[in-house]
Scaffold this motif. Sequence first.
Motif, PDB file in Angstrom:
ATOM      1  N   VAL A 212       6.960  92.575  36.804  1.00 47.91           N
ATOM      2  CA  VAL A 212       6.262  91.285  36.718  1.00 47.91           C
ATOM      3  C   VAL A 212       5.969  90.760  38.116  1.00 47.91           C
ATOM      4  CG1 VAL A 212       6.389  88.915  35.870  1.00 47.91           C
ATOM      5  CG2 VAL A 212       7.299  90.777  34.479  1.00 47.91           C
ATOM      6  N   LEU A 213       6.954  90.841  39.000  1.00 49.42           N
ATOM      7  CA  LEU A 213       6.762  90.353  40.367  1.00 49.42           C
ATOM      8  C   LEU A 213       5.619  91.086  41.061  1.00 49.42           C
ATOM      9  CD1 LEU A 213      10.502  90.041  41.402  1.00 49.42           C
ATOM     10  CD2 LEU A 213       8.873  88.139  41.209  1.00 49.42           C
ATOM     11  N   CYS A 214       5.563  92.398  40.921  1.00 47.03           N
ATOM     12  CA  CYS A 214       4.502  93.182  41.572  1.00 47.03           C
ATOM     13  C   CYS A 214       3.134  92.894  40.975  1.00 47.03           C
ATOM     14  CB  CYS A 214       4.812  94.669  41.490  1.00 47.03           C
ATOM     15  SG  CYS A 214       6.130  95.152  42.584  1.00 47.03           S
ATOM     16  N   ARG A 215       3.071  92.862  39.654  1.00 54.12           N
ATOM     17  CA  ARG A 215       1.783  92.582  39.000  1.00 54.12           C
ATOM     18  C   ARG A 215       1.274  91.213  39.434  1.00 54.12           C
ATOM     19  NH1 ARG A 215      -1.892  95.423  38.350  1.00 54.12           N
ATOM     20  NH2 ARG A 215      -3.279  93.719  38.675  1.00 54.12           N
ATOM     21  N   MET A 216       2.185  90.253  39.452  1.00 53.73           N
ATOM     22  CA  MET A 216       1.835  88.908  39.867  1.00 53.73           C
ATOM     23  C   MET A 216       1.367  88.904  41.327  1.00 53.73           C
ATOM     24  SD  MET A 216       4.380  85.716  39.701  1.00 53.73           S
ATOM     25  CE  MET A 216       3.738  84.092  39.453  1.00 53.73           C
ATOM     26  N   ALA A 217       2.081  89.615  42.177  1.00 56.57           N
ATOM     27  CA  ALA A 217       1.738  89.647  43.597  1.00 56.57           C
ATOM     28  C   ALA A 217       0.353  90.250  43.828  1.00 56.57           C
ATOM     29  CB  ALA A 217       2.804  90.425  44.367  1.00 56.57           C
ATOM     30  N   PHE A 218       0.020  91.321  43.113  1.00 54.76           N
ATOM     31  CA  PHE A 218      -1.315  91.901  43.269  1.00 54.76           C
ATOM     32  C   PHE A 218      -2.402  90.918  42.843  1.00 54.76           C
ATOM     33  CE2 PHE A 218       0.777  96.146  43.452  1.00 54.76           C
ATOM     34  CZ  PHE A 218       0.212  96.558  44.647  1.00 54.76           C
ATOM     35  N   GLU A 219      -2.143  90.155  41.792  1.00 49.22           N
ATOM     36  CA  GLU A 219      -3.125  89.150  41.370  1.00 49.22           C
ATOM     37  C   GLU A 219      -3.223  88.020  42.385  1.00 49.22           C
ATOM     38  OE1 GLU A 219      -5.294  89.702  39.140  1.00 49.22           O
ATOM     39  OE2 GLU A 219      -4.297  91.526  38.483  1.00 49.22           O
ATOM     40  N   LEU A 220      -2.102  87.675  43.016  1.00 54.53           N
ATOM     41  CA  LEU A 220      -2.132  86.652  44.063  1.00 54.53           C
ATOM     42  C   LEU A 220      -2.959  87.122  45.259  1.00 54.53           C
ATOM     43  CD1 LEU A 220       1.582  85.494  43.833  1.00 54.53           C
ATOM     44  CD2 LEU A 220      -0.424  84.034  43.446  1.00 54.53           C
ATOM     45  N   ILE A 221      -2.868  88.401  45.606  1.00 56.02           N
ATOM     46  CA  ILE A 221      -3.713  88.933  46.681  1.00 56.02           C
ATOM     47  C   ILE A 221      -5.180  88.776  46.299  1.00 56.02           C
ATOM     48  CG2 ILE A 221      -4.492  91.022  47.881  1.00 56.02           C
ATOM     49  CD1 ILE A 221      -1.599  92.037  47.742  1.00 56.02           C
ATOM     50  N   ARG A 222      -5.512  89.167  45.081  1.00 56.44           N
ATOM     51  CA  ARG A 222      -6.913  89.052  44.624  1.00 56.44           C
ATOM     52  C   ARG A 222      -7.402  87.614  44.667  1.00 56.44           C
ATOM     53  NH1 ARG A 222      -8.208  92.397  39.288  1.00 56.44           N
ATOM     54  NH2 ARG A 222      -8.782  90.282  38.812  1.00 56.44           N
ATOM     55  N   ALA A 223      -6.479  86.659  44.452  1.00 60.70           N
ATOM     56  CA  ALA A 223      -6.842  85.239  44.481  1.00 60.70           C
ATOM     57  C   ALA A 223      -6.824  84.674  45.901  1.00 60.70           C
ATOM     58  CB  ALA A 223      -5.887  84.448  43.588  1.00 60.70           C
ATOM     59  N   GLY A 224      -6.508  85.526  46.891  1.00 60.72           N
ATOM     60  CA  GLY A 224      -6.490  85.076  48.278  1.00 60.72           C
ATOM     61  C   GLY A 224      -5.234  84.304  48.667  1.00 60.72           C
ATOM     62  N   ARG A 225      -4.205  84.390  47.853  1.00 60.56           N
ATOM     63  CA  ARG A 225      -2.953  83.649  48.098  1.00 60.56           C
ATOM     64  C   ARG A 225      -1.899  84.621  48.652  1.00 60.56           C
ATOM     65  NH1 ARG A 225      -2.835  80.638  42.358  1.00 60.56           N
ATOM     66  NH2 ARG A 225      -0.648  80.336  42.892  1.00 60.56           N
ATOM     67  N   CYS A 226      -2.160  85.070  49.883  1.00 57.10           N
ATOM     68  CA  CYS A 226      -1.365  86.153  50.477  1.00 57.10           C
ATOM     69  C   CYS A 226       0.075  85.755  50.769  1.00 57.10           C
ATOM     70  CB  CYS A 226      -2.051  86.657  51.739  1.00 57.10           C
ATOM     71  SG  CYS A 226      -3.625  87.451  51.355  1.00 57.10           S
ATOM     72  N   GLU A 227       0.324  84.536  51.204  1.00 59.02           N
ATOM     73  CA  GLU A 227       1.704  84.111  51.481  1.00 59.02           C
ATOM     74  C   GLU A 227       2.555  84.203  50.217  1.00 59.02           C
ATOM     75  OE1 GLU A 227       3.475  83.319  54.183  1.00 59.02           O
ATOM     76  OE2 GLU A 227       1.763  83.675  55.496  1.00 59.02           O
ATOM     77  N   GLU A 228       2.008  83.745  49.104  1.00 57.68           N
ATOM     78  CA  GLU A 228       2.735  83.819  47.835  1.00 57.68           C
ATOM     79  C   GLU A 228       2.934  85.278  47.412  1.00 57.68           C
ATOM     80  OE1 GLU A 228       1.464  80.797  44.748  1.00 57.68           O
ATOM     81  OE2 GLU A 228      -0.075  80.507  46.296  1.00 57.68           O
ATOM     82  N   ALA A 229       1.918  86.099  47.644  1.00 55.54           N
ATOM     83  CA  ALA A 229       2.026  87.520  47.298  1.00 55.54           C
ATOM     84  C   ALA A 229       3.124  88.190  48.114  1.00 55.54           C
ATOM     85  CB  ALA A 229       0.688  88.224  47.532  1.00 55.54           C
ATOM     86  N   ILE A 230       3.182  87.883  49.406  1.00 58.45           N
ATOM     87  CA  ILE A 230       4.218  88.453  50.272  1.00 58.45           C
ATOM     88  C   ILE A 230       5.598  88.060  49.760  1.00 58.45           C
ATOM     89  CG2 ILE A 230       5.232  88.322  52.594  1.00 58.45           C
ATOM     90  CD1 ILE A 230       2.255  88.098  53.607  1.00 58.45           C
ATOM     91  N   ALA A 231       5.760  86.815  49.374  1.00 60.69           N
ATOM     92  CA  ALA A 231       7.049  86.349  48.856  1.00 60.69           C
ATOM     93  C   ALA A 231       7.433  87.093  47.576  1.00 60.69           C
ATOM     94  CB  ALA A 231       7.004  84.840  48.604  1.00 60.69           C
ATOM     95  N   ARG A 232       6.483  87.305  46.683  1.00 56.09           N
ATOM     96  CA  ARG A 232       6.768  88.017  45.429  1.00 56.09           C
ATOM     97  C   ARG A 232       7.087  89.485  45.682  1.00 56.09           C
ATOM     98  NH1 ARG A 232       8.535  84.593  41.701  1.00 56.09           N
ATOM     99  NH2 ARG A 232       7.086  82.895  41.394  1.00 56.09           N
ATOM    100  N   PHE A 233       6.339  90.127  46.581  1.00 54.04           N
ATOM    101  CA  PHE A 233       6.647  91.524  46.910  1.00 54.04           C
ATOM    102  C   PHE A 233       8.027  91.627  47.554  1.00 54.04           C
ATOM    103  CE2 PHE A 233       1.958  92.530  46.836  1.00 54.04           C
ATOM    104  CZ  PHE A 233       2.048  93.493  45.839  1.00 54.04           C
ATOM    105  N   THR A 234       8.369  90.650  48.379  1.00 53.86           N
ATOM    106  CA  THR A 234       9.689  90.654  49.018  1.00 53.86           C
ATOM    107  C   THR A 234      10.787  90.554  47.959  1.00 53.86           C
ATOM    108  OG1 THR A 234       8.764  89.700  51.040  1.00 53.86           O
ATOM    109  CG2 THR A 234      11.157  89.485  50.714  1.00 53.86           C
ATOM    110  N   GLU A 235      10.583  89.709  46.959  1.00 49.47           N
ATOM    111  CA  GLU A 235      11.549  89.624  45.853  1.00 49.47           C
ATOM    112  C   GLU A 235      11.682  90.969  45.144  1.00 49.47           C
ATOM    113  OE1 GLU A 235      11.422  86.129  43.129  1.00 49.47           O
ATOM    114  OE2 GLU A 235       9.764  85.505  44.439  1.00 49.47           O
TER     115      GLU A 235
END
Length: 135
Positions: free
Chosen positions: A63-86
């Motif tokens: 879930v964290l990875c899927r969410m993070a990839f969608e955050l990248i697509r939405a241009g929300r890279c800081e949030e994506a980095i945090a989710r990938f880190t989790e």
Amino acid sequence: LTHTRKDLGIAWLEEGQRLKPGVAMSHVLLGLRLVGRGAPGDVEEGLRHFERALECDGPNRFVLCRMAFELIRAGRCEEAIARFTEAIELSGGEPEDWNGRGLAREQKGDLVGAEQDFRRAVEAESSYAFAHATL
């Protein structure tokens, strides 16, 4: 026709959510279906369902990875980095997690951090082609 099927699938998943709102997998499936449809507002709604899935079952790498990839697509890279880190902390560092965080860092403009993550992906699995391609 395909769009109609997606809408029907979303309707079924929403009905399942109405009947049993605490089932994490139904939130994940609905989130995936929404981001896949891509209508206005769907990505944000899909991300909310991923959040709900995490609330239901706790941290989950998929879930964290899927969410993070969608955050990248939405241009929300800081949030994506945090989710990938989790996800990295949960899994011990699967190559997809490192590579995904590298992509988010690259898009954010942190090329040094991105290269470090791509190298970690290769270290985690030397045959991981996506990381080799990004190095």
